[in-house]
Design a protein around this motif. Structure first.
Motif, short mmCIF file in Angstrom:
data_model
loop_
_atom_site.label_atom_id
_atom_site.label_comp_id
_atom_site.label_asym_id
_atom_site.label_seq_id
_atom_site.Cartn_x
_atom_site.Cartn_y
_atom_site.Cartn_z
N UNK A 1 9.86 28.04 33.13
CA UNK A 1 11.03 27.17 33.10
C UNK A 1 10.85 26.05 32.09
N UNK A 2 11.92 25.51 31.53
CA UNK A 2 11.81 24.38 30.62
C UNK A 2 11.31 23.14 31.36
N UNK A 3 10.72 22.21 30.62
CA UNK A 3 10.18 21.00 31.24
C UNK A 3 11.29 20.00 31.53
N UNK B 1 17.96 18.78 36.42
CA UNK B 1 19.18 18.75 35.61
C UNK B 1 18.87 19.01 34.14
N UNK B 2 17.78 18.43 33.64
CA UNK B 2 17.39 18.66 32.24
C UNK B 2 17.02 20.12 32.02
N UNK B 3 16.32 20.69 32.97
CA UNK B 3 15.97 22.11 32.87
C UNK B 3 17.23 22.97 32.86
N UNK B 4 18.16 22.63 33.74
CA UNK B 4 19.39 23.41 33.81
C UNK B 4 20.16 23.33 32.50
N UNK C 1 12.17 27.65 48.49
CA UNK C 1 12.45 28.16 47.15
C UNK C 1 11.60 27.44 46.10
N UNK C 2 11.23 28.16 45.07
CA UNK C 2 10.58 27.55 43.92
C UNK C 2 11.64 26.86 43.06
N UNK C 3 11.19 26.10 42.08
CA UNK C 3 12.12 25.46 41.14
C UNK C 3 12.96 26.51 40.43
#
Length: 220
Positions: free
Chosen positions: A31-33, A37-40, A114-116
């Motif tokens: 996943x992005x860092x 919300x930033x990851x999304x 759930x995981x991130x």
């Protein structure tokens, strides 16, 4: 990344009891860092990541469908549709269940398992689904509801009721769920507190409430 062991065990056990199926595993990758919300936001800007996370969300949703319906269109009038919600709004609700600021024990336990990646995947998946509006049973009541909605509700939920990152999509939502939610806000009942909603529902009569529900539930 595979579905986390804790969620896999929780889903498998409940699904075995409910429908005898198991949740498949998925591999969304790294996943992005940043914050959720930033990851999304990073995911949503990359079509390949959107597809990857949507596939994972669909697999996790096999369990969610027991309450929220296939593709996020609930078959129970008192359970909300998740289809078509803004992904950031959905992710906020997921986080609130996880941190206890929105309370419902069953949802809290599920989301905490759930995981991130899985949380992001569910938000991406449901946001891409199409909601099925409720049928119109009383055209006159719907017309009254539109008048009220156009005076008050559209400022936050939008002219078409599709919401935003901060406000829920109400278009096509389940009638009993909408009714109870509005009554809770109007009466300041429950743990889901929103001063703006409380202020805007405090003066609603029961007739106003019925009309608004009839209108927004039929919106596309």
């Amino acid at each position: 990344m595979n579905i986390t062991p804790s969620l896999h065990a929780a889903l498998g056990m409940v699904l075995a009891l409910v429908c005898g199926t198991a949740v498949a595993q998925a591999s969304p990758g790294t996943p992005p860092a940043g914050t959720l919300e930033e990851r999304l936001n990073v995911i949503l800007q990359d079509p390949q990541q959107v597809e990857t996370y949507a596939r994972m969300g669909q697999k996790v949703s096999l369990f969610c469908a027991n309450c929220h319906g296939d593709g996020g269109n609930s078959v129970k009038s008192d359970v909300p549709n998740l289809a078509g919600q803004n992904p950031t709004y959905l992710l906020t609700q997921v986080r609130q269940f996880a941190d206890g600021s929105r309370r419902y024990e069953f949802m809290e336990r599920l989301i905490k398992a759930m995981s991130v990646d899985e949380r992001l995947g569910v938000a991406v998946y449901y946001a891409r689904q199409s909601v099925k509006p409720q049928p119109v049973h009383d055209a006159a009541l719907v017309a009254e509801g539109k008048k009220y909605y156009d005076k008050v509700c559209w400022r936050c939920h939008g002219e078409q009721g599709r919401g935003s990152e901060s406000f829920a999509r109400v278009a096509g939502q389940q009638t009993d769920y909408l009714t109870q939610t509005l009554k809770n806000y109007r009466g300041s009942v429950g743990t889901r507190v929103n001063p703006l909603m409380t202020a805007n529902t405090r003066q609603m009569t029961d007739a106003d409430l019925r009309a608004v529900v009839a209108y927004v539930s039929s919106m596309r």
